[in-house]
Enzyme design. Structure first.
Site, PDB file in Angstrom:
ATOM      1  N   PRO A   1       0.827  -1.214   0.000  1.00  0.00           N
ATOM      2  CA  PRO A   1       0.000   0.000   0.000  1.00  0.00           C
ATOM      3  C   PRO A   1       0.860   1.263   0.000  1.00  0.00           C
ATOM      4  CG  PRO A   1      -0.820  -1.582   1.589  1.00  0.00           C
ATOM      5  CD  PRO A   1       0.499  -2.107   1.097  1.00  0.00           C
ATOM      6  N   GLU A   2       0.465   2.237  -0.817  1.00  0.00           N
ATOM      7  CA  GLU A   2       1.190   3.492  -0.874  1.00  0.00           C
ATOM      8  C   GLU A   2       0.458   4.545  -0.036  1.00  0.00           C
ATOM      9  OE1 GLU A   2       2.527   4.703  -4.707  1.00  0.00           O
ATOM     10  OE2 GLU A   2       2.972   2.676  -5.366  1.00  0.00           O
TER      11      GLU A   2
END
Length: 299
Positions: A2-3
């Site tokens: 996840p960014e």
């Protein structure tokens, strides 16, 4: 992994259940995740009230009334399920493409709150972790020491990019991914921002600074485009790639408006451009860009 927009989306989903609530019980289903849990982890959490839930780069930090902060990192497959007092269960489990992901056997940490809400951390691959550090030393702790500026803060502008990248011959994409310079940028959103700014990912990063150190017009545009891409992604709930979903079970939507990421061979979406998206590998990661409107100067 996840960014930043995905982590920010998770933060917003967890905040109503956690902020202001007191942790009544903590259950650990295993002695470690990516790292062992801190000493007396359960005892240091139980009875504590969550004062605030923030994000630093791709980390979540929950400030406790004990003077400590709980640091949470999702790793590759970490996620939170939230059971609310009204009986509703905000679970992303149904989204996961791999049937093993999201199953109860991967529920490793369960936090029950006095409000009746329960937050469960599920992580099939166990690359996430949790830690406890003094709140007044948060920025100096081993996780954040040396971390760069926040890309959604006022600190990021053209002048900052010029200052950080001046004299660097590192490819621009690699410089943007360097967490010591700008913290929280990841592969997807760097590709998207570079496309909007019309910058080739292999351009030497120092090219965005003039000889006197002031920012070029492209540096100023890149700063604006980074913020625009991240802001739009947060509004869309992030991008669902493999394992990521909201705490409420909905998949993120930004992947539906990617301009270049994972669009090899598709026409460029920049107005008036006749190019197509191509893919190269930089530092072991796929880079997507337009071969026409992101052409390298001098080529």
């Amino acid at each position: 992994m996840p960014e930043l927009p995905e982590v920010e989306t998770v933060r917003r989903g967890l905040a109503p259940a956690m902020v202001g609530a007191r942790i009544s019980r903590v259950s650990l289903r295993r002695p470690n995740l990516r790292f062992p849990f801190p000493e007396k982890f359960v005892e240091r959490l139980e009875g504590r009230r969550v004062l605030d839930l923030s994000r630093r780069a791709k980390y979540l930090t929950a400030a406790l009334d004990s003077g400590e902060s709980l640091i949470l990192h999702l790793g590759m497959s970490g996620r939170f399920d939230v059971a609310l007092p009204d009986g509703s269960n905000l679970s992303p489990g149904d989204f996961y493409l791999d049937g093993a992901l999201g199953t109860p056997k991967h529920d490793h940490v369960v936090m029950a709150f006095e409000t009746g809400a329960t937050v469960t951390y599920n992580d099939a691959r166990r690359f996430g972790f949790m830690d406890l550090v003094p709140t007044d030393g948060l920025e100096r702790c081993r996780h954040f020491a040396g971390m760069g500026i926040e890309p959604l803060s006022e600190a990021l502008d053209g002048a900052a990019i010029a200052r950080l990248f001046r004299h660097k011959i590192t490819p621009l994409k690699a410089a943007l991914l360097d967490q010591r310079l700008i913290a929280g940028l990841g592969n997807i959103y760097v590709c998207e921002a570079l496309h909007r700014a019309g910058l080739h990912p292999a351009l030497p990063a120092g090219a965005l600074a003039k000889p006197d150190g002031s920012p070029t017009p492209k540096a100023k545009k890149l700063a604006r485009d980074i913020k625009a891409v991240l802001t739009e992604a947060v509004a869309a709930g992030g991008s669902t790639l493999r394992d990521y979903a909201h705490p409420d079970g909905r998949s993120g939507g930004f992947q539906h408006v990617f301009r270049v990421y994972d669009r090899t061979g598709f026409p460029c979406q920049a107005r008036g451009c006749t190019g197509h998206v191509t893919r190269i590998v930089q530092g072991g990661r796929s880079t997507f860009f337009c071969e026409v409107c992101q052409v390298m100067p001098g080529s």
